[in-house]
Motif scaffolding. Sequence first.
Motif, PDB file in Angstrom:
ATOM      1  N   LEU A  45      84.342  -1.085  16.347  1.00  0.00           N
ATOM      2  CA  LEU A  45      83.190  -0.946  17.215  1.00  0.00           C
ATOM      3  C   LEU A  45      83.565  -1.056  18.691  1.00  0.00           C
ATOM      4  N   LYS A  46      84.838  -0.855  19.006  1.00  0.00           N
ATOM      5  CA  LYS A  46      85.259  -0.723  20.400  1.00  0.00           C
ATOM      6  C   LYS A  46      85.062   0.725  20.828  1.00  0.00           C
ATOM      7  N   PHE A  47      84.332   0.914  21.923  1.00  0.00           N
ATOM      8  CA  PHE A  47      84.046   2.264  22.390  1.00  0.00           C
ATOM      9  C   PHE A  47      84.562   2.455  23.806  1.00  0.00           C
ATOM     10  N   GLN A  48      85.170   3.617  24.040  1.00  0.00           N
ATOM     11  CA  GLN A  48      85.622   3.986  25.376  1.00  0.00           C
ATOM     12  C   GLN A  48      84.543   4.829  26.048  1.00  0.00           C
ATOM     13  N   PRO A  49      84.126   4.461  27.267  1.00  0.00           N
ATOM     14  CA  PRO A  49      83.067   5.219  27.950  1.00  0.00           C
ATOM     15  C   PRO A  49      83.476   6.674  28.157  1.00  0.00           C
ATOM     16  N   SER A  50      82.494   7.553  28.037  1.00  0.00           N
ATOM     17  CA  SER A  50      82.695   8.982  28.309  1.00  0.00           C
ATOM     18  C   SER A  50      81.574   9.451  29.224  1.00  0.00           C
ATOM     19  N   ASP A  51      81.551  10.731  29.539  1.00  0.00           N
ATOM     20  CA  ASP A  51      80.569  11.269  30.475  1.00  0.00           C
ATOM     21  C   ASP A  51      79.154  11.145  29.923  1.00  0.00           C
ATOM     22  N   SER A  52      78.243  10.634  30.761  1.00  0.00           N
ATOM     23  CA  SER A  52      76.842  10.543  30.366  1.00  0.00           C
ATOM     24  C   SER A  52      76.239  11.941  30.298  1.00  0.00           C
ATOM     25  N   ARG A  53      75.180  12.066  29.513  1.00  0.00           N
ATOM     26  CA  ARG A  53      74.556  13.376  29.343  1.00  0.00           C
ATOM     27  C   ARG A  53      73.078  13.192  29.013  1.00  0.00           C
ATOM     28  N   SER A  54      72.311  14.225  29.274  1.00  0.00           N
ATOM     29  CA  SER A  54      70.910  14.210  28.859  1.00  0.00           C
ATOM     30  C   SER A  54      70.836  14.470  27.352  1.00  0.00           C
ATOM     31  N   VAL A  55      69.804  13.940  26.731  1.00  0.00           N
ATOM     32  CA  VAL A  55      69.653  14.043  25.283  1.00  0.00           C
ATOM     33  C   VAL A  55      68.229  14.476  24.966  1.00  0.00           C
ATOM     34  N   THR A  56      68.093  15.478  24.112  1.00  0.00           N
ATOM     35  CA  THR A  56      66.782  15.905  23.628  1.00  0.00           C
ATOM     36  C   THR A  56      66.721  15.665  22.131  1.00  0.00           C
ATOM     37  N   ARG A  57      65.740  14.883  21.709  1.00  0.00           N
ATOM     38  CA  ARG A  57      65.632  14.513  20.306  1.00  0.00           C
ATOM     39  C   ARG A  57      64.272  14.924  19.756  1.00  0.00           C
ATOM     40  N   MET A  58      64.297  15.547  18.580  1.00  0.00           N
ATOM     41  CA  MET A  58      63.055  15.879  17.893  1.00  0.00           C
ATOM     42  C   MET A  58      62.455  14.614  17.271  1.00  0.00           C
ATOM     43  N   LEU A  59      61.136  14.597  17.156  1.00  0.00           N
ATOM     44  CA  LEU A  59      60.470  13.489  16.494  1.00  0.00           C
ATOM     45  C   LEU A  59      60.674  13.577  14.975  1.00  0.00           C
ATOM     46  N   ARG A  60      60.373  12.489  14.293  1.00  0.00           N
ATOM     47  CA  ARG A  60      60.431  12.463  12.828  1.00  0.00           C
ATOM     48  C   ARG A  60      59.135  13.060  12.291  1.00  0.00           C
ATOM     49  N   ALA A  61      59.148  14.335  11.995  1.00  0.00           N
ATOM     50  CA  ALA A  61      57.945  15.036  11.551  1.00  0.00           C
ATOM     51  C   ALA A  61      57.584  14.632  10.127  1.00  0.00           C
ATOM     52  N   SER A  62      56.314  14.836   9.773  1.00  0.00           N
ATOM     53  CA  SER A  62      55.849  14.547   8.420  1.00  0.00           C
ATOM     54  C   SER A  62      54.820  15.581   7.992  1.00  0.00           C
ATOM     55  N   VAL A  63      54.694  15.757   6.691  1.00  0.00           N
ATOM     56  CA  VAL A  63      53.738  16.689   6.094  1.00  0.00           C
ATOM     57  C   VAL A  63      52.889  15.921   5.091  1.00  0.00           C
ATOM     58  N   ASN A  64      51.563  16.095   5.172  1.00  0.00           N
ATOM     59  CA  ASN A  64      50.632  15.497   4.217  1.00  0.00           C
ATOM     60  C   ASN A  64      49.789  16.596   3.591  1.00  0.00           C
ATOM     61  N   ALA A  65      49.782  16.661   2.270  1.00  0.00           N
ATOM     62  CA  ALA A  65      48.967  17.628   1.542  1.00  0.00           C
ATOM     63  C   ALA A  65      48.187  16.887   0.467  1.00  0.00           C
ATOM     64  N   GLY A  66      46.851  16.994   0.495  1.00  0.00           N
ATOM     65  CA  GLY A  66      46.036  16.223  -0.429  1.00  0.00           C
ATOM     66  C   GLY A  66      44.943  17.038  -1.077  1.00  0.00           C
ATOM     67  N   ILE A  67      44.466  16.522  -2.198  1.00  0.00           N
ATOM     68  CA  ILE A  67      43.304  17.101  -2.867  1.00  0.00           C
ATOM     69  C   ILE A  67      42.493  15.952  -3.449  1.00  0.00           C
ATOM     70  N   GLU A  68      41.162  16.013  -3.301  1.00  0.00           N
ATOM     71  CA  GLU A  68      40.298  14.929  -3.753  1.00  0.00           C
ATOM     72  C   GLU A  68      39.072  15.498  -4.429  1.00  0.00           C
ATOM     73  N   TYR A  69      38.670  14.831  -5.527  1.00  0.00           N
ATOM     74  CA  TYR A  69      37.466  15.221  -6.258  1.00  0.00           C
ATOM     75  C   TYR A  69      36.510  14.037  -6.318  1.00  0.00           C
ATOM     76  N   LYS A  70      35.247  14.279  -5.966  1.00  0.00           N
ATOM     77  CA  LYS A  70      34.229  13.239  -5.937  1.00  0.00           C
ATOM     78  C   LYS A  70      33.435  13.236  -7.247  1.00  0.00           C
ATOM     79  N   LEU A  71      33.142  12.021  -7.751  1.00  0.00           N
ATOM     80  CA  LEU A  71      32.384  11.830  -8.977  1.00  0.00           C
ATOM     81  C   LEU A  71      31.187  10.916  -8.722  1.00  0.00           C
ATOM     82  N   TRP A  72      30.277  10.883  -9.680  1.00  0.00           N
ATOM     83  CA  TRP A  72      29.177   9.926  -9.681  1.00  0.00           C
ATOM     84  C   TRP A  72      28.452   9.917  -8.335  1.00  0.00           C
TER      85      TRP A  72
END
Length: 460
Positions: free
Chosen positions: A321-348
């Motif tokens: 875990l020894k790290f040698q410094p290198s050139d800094s840079r800008s970083v673009t990161r995508m979010l952790r996307a999610s998908v929700n798919a549902g179906i519901e049936y009502k009774l009574w």
Amino acid sequence: MKTVRNLLFGTALLLAAGAAAQNPASYFMEGSILRSQLNPAFAPKRGYVNIPGLGGVDVNVSGNLSVDRILFPRDGRLVTLLDQSVSASDALTGLEAVNTAGSDVRVNLIGFGAYTRDGKHFWAFDLTARANVDGTAPYELFDFLKRGTSTAIRDIGATADSYIEAGLSYSFPLLNDRLYIGVRGKFLLGMARGRLHYDRFDATMDEDRWMIDARGTFDITSARLGINTKIDGKGEAYYKPEDITLRPTQPVGYGFAVDLGAAYDILPDLQASLAVNDLGFIAWGKGHNRTAVSAKELIFTGMEVDANGTKAQPRFDLDVLKFQPSDSRSVTRMLRASVNAGIEYKLWRRKIGLGLLYTARIWEYDTLHDLTASVNFQPIGWFTLTGSYSMIDNRGHAVGLALNLCPGWINFFIASDVILAKHTKQFVPVKQNRMNLTLGLGVPIGPRSRRCERAWTAAE
């Protein structure tokens, strides 16, 4: 060896603690003010003003390991799988080829929403603090540390980020109120982020030497970032993660995301819904970023032998875990996307709802697929009780309970999937590889929803 064990133990705790998306039990609860966070096409039965800090607290962890695969009882105490009292067969039995986990914490700081005069169009604004962590550790790393056999180890890593989310949502009806469309636009203020990843960590142990060939990268972005750089024997600058201090007191990244949702009444009592959340990114500035690399080829020939002539592991710190410094840079990161798919049936006369929800969560190192079946009991309009059962990525299961109260003076929601599970004193599930807790508290305002009028009329 101490460094490797600390790294692995920390990763193991992350994988086992296993709190990424909100509680699925809230998806089909019509009165919950948190429901629209899972699908922006949904809306509560009335407008609301959240109690700051308590309007929505959501903690979720998912992974493919449970606590009983990481901690073992030995002589009246709990030890980790790395302890010498735990045999290699016991320690390695519950591990997967790739062990991954992710955590998502959300705290609503400000939240309010209301219906328009027709009681069908709904808008809302929320300011939320979010933090995400996920990591991965391959089976080969655990196997090497327990058995000491030569192996090629690939892809060890962990990522983390925190940001503030300001979201404005709007949902509206189409097709004679049978279809509802929802959109949430979110402006993102990045507070801090980091990524540690080893694409190679080859290890070999022979009779007279121990060899390590490691290649990794580390980068971090935050305001008021301090690094205590040191100089090694070769005159090269280096630092370790523990040499870093940060105080994320101001945004250092900016981004945008969108949630898209739809809910369609196939029949008056049968509804299908779909949502895609967190489609977006954060661009982190170069001026607050620090990047470093680690390239180690280490060979050790000294071994310790005890009085019985038994070979022991060498006592040294690998310094991977020894790290040698290198050139800094800008970083673009995508979010952790999610998908929700549902179906519901009502009774009574719509007092009981049977729901089925599919969820996919896209992390840095893996994508988890969950399927949740739920039963929603609503004897009166302001009281809902839900029970759910989730099958998690074909590797585990969870039983959840949720309660929502929304009379005229309060809107209260609580849900968890660890209530019925065997858990530690700290309420961490022992055998279950997912944990979530969701809490919401708000004050109802404005007119009631008229979205269900057509469905209720048809049912009567």
